[in-house]
Design a protein around this motif. Structure first.
Motif, PDB file in Angstrom:
ATOM      1  N   VAL A   1     -69.656   0.945 -18.257  1.00 12.54           N
ATOM      2  CA  VAL A   1     -68.384   1.574 -18.597  1.00 12.54           C
ATOM      3  C   VAL A   1     -68.289   2.915 -17.881  1.00 12.54           C
ATOM      4  O   VAL A   1     -69.179   3.760 -18.011  1.00 12.54           O
ATOM      5  N   LEU A   2     -67.216   3.096 -17.115  1.00 14.67           N
ATOM      6  CA  LEU A   2     -66.934   4.360 -16.450  1.00 14.67           C
ATOM      7  C   LEU A   2     -65.620   4.914 -16.992  1.00 14.67           C
ATOM      8  O   LEU A   2     -64.642   4.176 -17.120  1.00 14.67           O
TER       9      LEU A   2
ATOM     10  N   GLU B   1     -67.299  11.225 -22.369  1.00 12.59           N
ATOM     11  CA  GLU B   1     -66.146  10.499 -22.917  1.00 12.59           C
ATOM     12  C   GLU B   1     -66.372   8.987 -22.841  1.00 12.59           C
ATOM     13  O   GLU B   1     -65.878   8.231 -23.694  1.00 12.59           O
ATOM     14  N   ALA B   2     -67.108   8.536 -21.837  1.00 14.93           N
ATOM     15  CA  ALA B   2     -67.396   7.108 -21.698  1.00 14.93           C
ATOM     16  C   ALA B   2     -68.138   6.570 -22.911  1.00 14.93           C
ATOM     17  O   ALA B   2     -67.924   5.414 -23.322  1.00 14.93           O
TER      18      ALA B   2
ATOM     19  N   LEU C   1     -70.922   6.172 -18.588  1.00 11.84           N
ATOM     20  CA  LEU C   1     -70.961   7.505 -18.009  1.00 11.84           C
ATOM     21  C   LEU C   1     -69.598   7.897 -17.489  1.00 11.84           C
ATOM     22  O   LEU C   1     -68.755   7.042 -17.217  1.00 11.84           O
ATOM     23  N   ASP C   2     -69.390   9.200 -17.353  1.00  5.74           N
ATOM     24  CA  ASP C   2     -68.118   9.725 -16.868  1.00  5.74           C
ATOM     25  C   ASP C   2     -68.129   9.895 -15.359  1.00  5.74           C
ATOM     26  O   ASP C   2     -69.121  10.349 -14.779  1.00  5.74           O
ATOM     27  N   VAL C   3     -67.021   9.516 -14.729  1.00  6.98           N
ATOM     28  CA  VAL C   3     -66.738   9.875 -13.337  1.00  6.98           C
ATOM     29  C   VAL C   3     -65.373  10.544 -13.375  1.00  6.98           C
ATOM     30  O   VAL C   3     -64.343   9.881 -13.429  1.00  6.98           O
TER      31      VAL C   3
ATOM     32  N   VAL D   1     -63.559   0.182 -16.064  1.00  5.85           N
ATOM     33  CA  VAL D   1     -63.204   1.554 -15.700  1.00  5.85           C
ATOM     34  C   VAL D   1     -61.945   1.934 -16.468  1.00  5.85           C
ATOM     35  O   VAL D   1     -61.008   1.138 -16.575  1.00  5.85           O
ATOM     36  N   THR D   2     -61.935   3.125 -17.039  1.00  2.00           N
ATOM     37  CA  THR D   2     -60.797   3.533 -17.852  1.00  2.00           C
ATOM     38  C   THR D   2     -60.428   4.983 -17.566  1.00  2.00           C
ATOM     39  O   THR D   2     -61.255   5.794 -17.166  1.00  2.00           O
TER      40      THR D   2
END
Length: 331
Positions: free
Chosen positions: A96-97, A110-111, A125-127, A155-156
């Motif tokens: 999950v990104l 936030e992920a 993890l966050d991107v 991806v969200t």
């Protein structure tokens, strides 16, 4: 490397900030002024309208408590729609990104909030790249070794930027709306749509042009940012056209939904006919990281196997990005 898009989803909260509502705040704006400058009629917000009316969001820290949705709750229906369209469940997701312009928490990522909301137990993890966050996520995935990635990645990009708006400042109050998008992508299994030529570029010298302080209101140098956005969007569209346009395939355009007047300028410079320009900014405002992909998601069933869509984003940093979404026959 080609990325395959298996499903795309979007969500807009229910509360609507109309131009009439902004007029009633008595901040020196009206429907005619707004339409002439930015072409926006309405926006959605995670905030109660009475909260905006009575407090003008003078203290954005209070907006977190007043909000009707967390970013994770905003992302959930978008992710569920993407999974449904992909014919998958949360159990199929291996990574999950998440990226956003204004995270609910500095820690955890936030992920992790989004994955927990969805009931997903997997690396998260966050991107983050503000309004270009979804583009950044796709760009990072495109540089990875396919064999080291899980079959499906979620991806969200949930953005609740109305929580950062000073509703006594007409220049920002007229722009922002809240939304979330989510996409299920794979580097291994083909699907109806391919993501080609993902790019991401930055000019950190412009980092002060658009800002959302950790505790504070959104601020930007409006004129400079708009000119930057037009220039870089035109350059991205022309680059994608040069690399991928085919005479027998319609070439469509979806840009960052900053404002309608900016997008119209891009279309004039790039000679994009009205029927091949797609936008939702008029009715939903600038939804930050969710903006361009939400347009594609809202028209998900209309895209045909012949369609190519040039998707371009710009944002703080300063950053700009793009990719070509090429639709084909359903697998």
């Amino acid at each position: 490397m080609t990325l395959y898009l298996h499903g795309l989803g979007h969500f807009h909260p229910e509360n609507e900030i109309t131009n009439r509502f902004l007029e009633e705040l008595d901040i020196g704006t009206n429907d005619e002024w707004i339409l002439e400058r930015v072409g926006i009629r309405s926006r959605r917000t995670v905030l109660p309208l009475e909260y905006i009316r009575t407090t003008r969001n003078r203290d954005p820290r209070a907006a977190l408590e007043a909000s009707l949705y967390t970013n994770a709750q905003l992302a959930r229906p978008a992710a569920e729609l993407a999974l449904t369209r992909a014919g998958l469940s949360v159990n199929d997701i291996g990574l999950v990104l998440v990226g956003t312009s204004a995270a609910d928490t500095a820690s955890p990522a936030e992920a992790c909030n989004v994955a927990c909301e969805l009931g997903i137990e997997t690396p998260a993890l966050d991107v983050n790249s503000a309004c270009t966050s979804l583009f950044a996520q796709l760009y990072v995935l495109s540089m990875m070794q396919p064999e080291k990635l899980p079959t499906f990645v979620l991806v969200t990009a949930p953005d609740s930027l109305t929580r950062t708006v000073n509703y006594e400042d007409r220049s920002s109050a007229v722009l922002w709306g809240d939304a979330a998008v989510a996409a299920v992508v794979s580097t291994k299994l083909p699907s109806r749509a391919q993501i080609l030529g993902a790019t991401l570029e930055s000019s950190p010298a412009g980092r002060d042009k658009v800002k959302v302080p950790r505790i504070g209101h959104f601020e930007q140098q409006g004129r400079a940012v708009q000119m930057f956005a037009i220039k870089k969007t035109v350059a991205c569209v022309e680059s994608l056209r040069e690399r991928f346009e085919q005479a027998e395939r319609p070439f469509h355009f979806v840009g960052h939904q900053a404002n309608l007047r900016m997008l119209e300028s891009v279309c004039r410079e790039c000679r994009i006919p009205a029927e091949r320009h797609h936008a939702n900014v008029e009715w939903y405002g600038n939804t930050g990281a969710a903006s361009a992909a939400s347009v594609i998601s809202m028209g998900w069933d209309k895209w045909t196997a012949a369609d190519d869509v040039a998707v371009v984003g710009v944002g703080s940093g300063l950053t700009w990005a793009g990719y070509l979404l090429r639709f084909g026959e359903s697998s």
